[in-house]
Write a protein that holds these residues in place. Structure first.
Motif, PDB file in Angstrom:
ATOM      1  N   VAL A 176      45.566  34.226  43.877  1.00 52.56           N
ATOM      2  CA  VAL A 176      44.279  33.999  44.547  1.00 52.56           C
ATOM      3  C   VAL A 176      44.050  32.514  44.802  1.00 52.56           C
ATOM      4  O   VAL A 176      43.225  32.133  45.631  1.00 52.56           O
ATOM      5  N   SER A 177      44.775  31.669  44.069  1.00 51.02           N
ATOM      6  CA  SER A 177      44.582  30.223  44.151  1.00 51.02           C
ATOM      7  C   SER A 177      45.852  29.505  43.709  1.00 51.02           C
ATOM      8  O   SER A 177      46.754  30.110  43.127  1.00 51.02           O
ATOM      9  N   GLU A 178      45.888  28.214  44.006  1.00 51.21           N
ATOM     10  CA  GLU A 178      46.935  27.324  43.514  1.00 51.21           C
ATOM     11  C   GLU A 178      46.233  26.225  42.735  1.00 51.21           C
ATOM     12  O   GLU A 178      45.194  25.713  43.181  1.00 51.21           O
ATOM     13  N   ALA A 179      46.772  25.844  41.573  1.00 51.23           N
ATOM     14  CA  ALA A 179      46.056  24.924  40.700  1.00 51.23           C
ATOM     15  C   ALA A 179      47.001  23.993  39.960  1.00 51.23           C
ATOM     16  O   ALA A 179      48.125  24.356  39.623  1.00 51.23           O
ATOM     17  N   VAL A 180      46.487  22.778  39.700  1.00 50.82           N
ATOM     18  CA  VAL A 180      47.156  21.839  38.802  1.00 50.82           C
ATOM     19  C   VAL A 180      46.172  21.495  37.688  1.00 50.82           C
ATOM     20  O   VAL A 180      44.955  21.481  37.904  1.00 50.82           O
ATOM     21  N   TYR A 181      46.696  21.238  36.509  1.00 50.27           N
ATOM     22  CA  TYR A 181      45.880  21.031  35.314  1.00 50.27           C
ATOM     23  C   TYR A 181      46.244  19.700  34.667  1.00 50.27           C
ATOM     24  O   TYR A 181      47.424  19.348  34.564  1.00 50.27           O
ATOM     25  N   ARG A 227      42.943  30.824  48.057  1.00 48.81           N
ATOM     26  CA  ARG A 227      43.459  31.493  49.240  1.00 48.81           C
ATOM     27  C   ARG A 227      42.331  32.333  49.836  1.00 48.81           C
ATOM     28  O   ARG A 227      41.359  32.654  49.153  1.00 48.81           O
ATOM     29  N   ALA A 228      42.467  32.689  51.088  1.00 49.58           N
ATOM     30  CA  ALA A 228      41.477  33.563  51.718  1.00 49.58           C
ATOM     31  C   ALA A 228      41.467  34.902  50.984  1.00 49.58           C
ATOM     32  O   ALA A 228      42.528  35.406  50.595  1.00 49.58           O
ATOM     33  N   PRO A 229      40.289  35.501  50.763  1.00 52.64           N
ATOM     34  CA  PRO A 229      40.212  36.772  50.026  1.00 52.64           C
ATOM     35  C   PRO A 229      41.117  37.871  50.590  1.00 52.64           C
ATOM     36  O   PRO A 229      41.654  38.667  49.824  1.00 52.64           O
ATOM     37  N   GLU A 230      41.320  37.886  51.888  1.00 52.06           N
ATOM     38  CA  GLU A 230      42.206  38.921  52.455  1.00 52.06           C
ATOM     39  C   GLU A 230      43.671  38.719  52.072  1.00 52.06           C
ATOM     40  O   GLU A 230      44.489  39.624  52.208  1.00 52.06           O
ATOM     41  N   ASP A 231      44.011  37.535  51.536  1.00 51.62           N
ATOM     42  CA  ASP A 231      45.375  37.253  51.095  1.00 51.62           C
ATOM     43  C   ASP A 231      45.561  37.423  49.591  1.00 51.62           C
ATOM     44  O   ASP A 231      46.655  37.207  49.073  1.00 51.62           O
ATOM     45  N   TRP A 232      44.508  37.781  48.870  1.00 50.74           N
ATOM     46  CA  TRP A 232      44.618  37.957  47.427  1.00 50.74           C
ATOM     47  C   TRP A 232      45.496  39.163  47.116  1.00 50.74           C
ATOM     48  O   TRP A 232      45.374  40.216  47.748  1.00 50.74           O
ATOM     49  N   PRO A 233      46.363  39.040  46.116  1.00 47.87           N
ATOM     50  CA  PRO A 233      47.236  40.161  45.757  1.00 47.87           C
ATOM     51  C   PRO A 233      46.452  41.293  45.092  1.00 47.87           C
ATOM     52  O   PRO A 233      45.597  41.060  44.247  1.00 47.87           O
ATOM     53  N   ARG A 234      46.740  42.504  45.519  1.00 50.26           N
ATOM     54  CA  ARG A 234      46.064  43.689  44.976  1.00 50.26           C
ATOM     55  C   ARG A 234      47.086  44.783  44.726  1.00 50.26           C
ATOM     56  O   ARG A 234      48.104  44.861  45.390  1.00 50.26           O
ATOM     57  N   ASP A 235      46.784  45.647  43.753  1.00 51.28           N
ATOM     58  CA  ASP A 235      47.657  46.786  43.486  1.00 51.28           C
ATOM     59  C   ASP A 235      47.317  47.920  44.452  1.00 51.28           C
ATOM     60  O   ASP A 235      46.444  47.775  45.325  1.00 51.28           O
ATOM     61  N   ALA A 236      47.989  49.059  44.288  1.00 52.51           N
ATOM     62  CA  ALA A 236      47.811  50.197  45.195  1.00 52.51           C
ATOM     63  C   ALA A 236      46.378  50.723  45.198  1.00 52.51           C
ATOM     64  O   ALA A 236      45.930  51.286  46.207  1.00 52.51           O
ATOM     65  N   GLU A 237      45.651  50.542  44.104  1.00 50.84           N
ATOM     66  CA  GLU A 237      44.259  50.996  44.031  1.00 50.84           C
ATOM     67  C   GLU A 237      43.268  49.936  44.510  1.00 50.84           C
ATOM     68  O   GLU A 237      42.058  50.159  44.479  1.00 50.84           O
ATOM     69  N   GLY A 238      43.766  48.754  44.913  1.00 47.97           N
ATOM     70  CA  GLY A 238      42.888  47.705  45.399  1.00 47.97           C
ATOM     71  C   GLY A 238      42.382  46.756  44.327  1.00 47.97           C
ATOM     72  O   GLY A 238      41.541  45.898  44.610  1.00 47.97           O
ATOM     73  N   ASN A 239      42.883  46.912  43.091  1.00 42.49           N
ATOM     74  CA  ASN A 239      42.468  46.014  42.011  1.00 42.49           C
ATOM     75  C   ASN A 239      43.154  44.657  42.146  1.00 42.49           C
ATOM     76  O   ASN A 239      44.325  44.571  42.501  1.00 42.49           O
ATOM     77  N   LEU A 240      42.421  43.614  41.846  1.00 39.15           N
ATOM     78  CA  LEU A 240      42.939  42.254  41.910  1.00 39.15           C
ATOM     79  C   LEU A 240      44.102  42.082  40.939  1.00 39.15           C
ATOM     80  O   LEU A 240      44.052  42.551  39.805  1.00 39.15           O
ATOM     81  N   MET A 241      45.143  41.406  41.375  1.00 39.60           N
ATOM     82  CA  MET A 241      46.357  41.202  40.572  1.00 39.60           C
ATOM     83  C   MET A 241      46.682  39.704  40.488  1.00 39.60           C
ATOM     84  O   MET A 241      47.665  39.239  41.041  1.00 39.60           O
ATOM     85  N   MET A 242      45.826  38.950  39.779  1.00 42.23           N
ATOM     86  CA  MET A 242      46.101  37.527  39.612  1.00 42.23           C
ATOM     87  C   MET A 242      47.331  37.348  38.730  1.00 42.23           C
ATOM     88  O   MET A 242      47.648  38.208  37.907  1.00 42.23           O
TER      89      MET A 242
END
Length: 164
Positions: free
Chosen positions: A111-116, A131-146
């Motif tokens: 969902v994002s790129e980060a440096v710490y 990243r744009a929300p439409e580019d966020w990774p999701r599983d087959a059920e639509g759950n967020l997959m960070m």
């Protein structure tokens, strides 16, 4: 169940206790590029981006000459600064590296790129871009997959906005 907070609610600013005001201003302004908006003598300063009154408050009211909290104690994990795009995040990374500040990590979370890294008072700092929300990774059920994949720092630097 209680009603959720309004969807436009955001964290407006962070106010940090610091040991040395000039050193902290040097990091947040000199390295990260936030602009000093106002000072209260030698005890507090307020910095912002784009003319905003302040995104960062710094003070020595209770912490002048103090030490960072020891490991294993509660407190702030990190402050996260959201950059508008990859080029701006690359520029921030370039500034940090040019200042000789060590990174504690870097990750592609999907969902994002980060440096710490850490500020001079030991506070955790995350510099990131979403990243744009439409580019966020999701599983087959639509759950967020960070995730926590390695971030290609050289590619990020190659996209950095030109140095001013």
């Amino acid at each position: 169940m209680s009603r959720p907070v309004h969807p436009d609610t955001r964290i407006g600013h962070v106010h940090l206790k610091v040991a040395d005001l000039e050193r902290a201003i040097g990091f947040y302004s000199g390295v990260l590029g936030f602009e000093l908006q106002q000072r209260f003598g030698s005890q507090a300063a307020f910095l912002g981006a784009g003319g905003y009154h302040h995104h960062i408050g710094l003070n020595t009211w209770e912490s002048l000459g103090g030490d960072p909290p020891p490991p294993g104690t509660t407190g702030l994990y990190h402050t996260a600064f959201l950059y508008p795009d990859r080029a701006s995040l690359g520029d921030a990374l370039r500034r940090v590296l040019k200042a000789g500040i060590a990174l504690e990590g870097a990750a592609d979370h999907g969902v994002s790129e980060a440096v710490y890294l850490r500020d001079p008072d030991g506070n955790g700092v995350e510099l990131y871009r979403d990243r744009a929300p439409e580019d966020w990774p999701r599983d087959a059920e639509g759950n967020l997959m960070m995730g926590n994949r390695p971030l290609d720092l050289q590619a990020l630097l190659a996209e950095a906005a030109p140095a001013a």
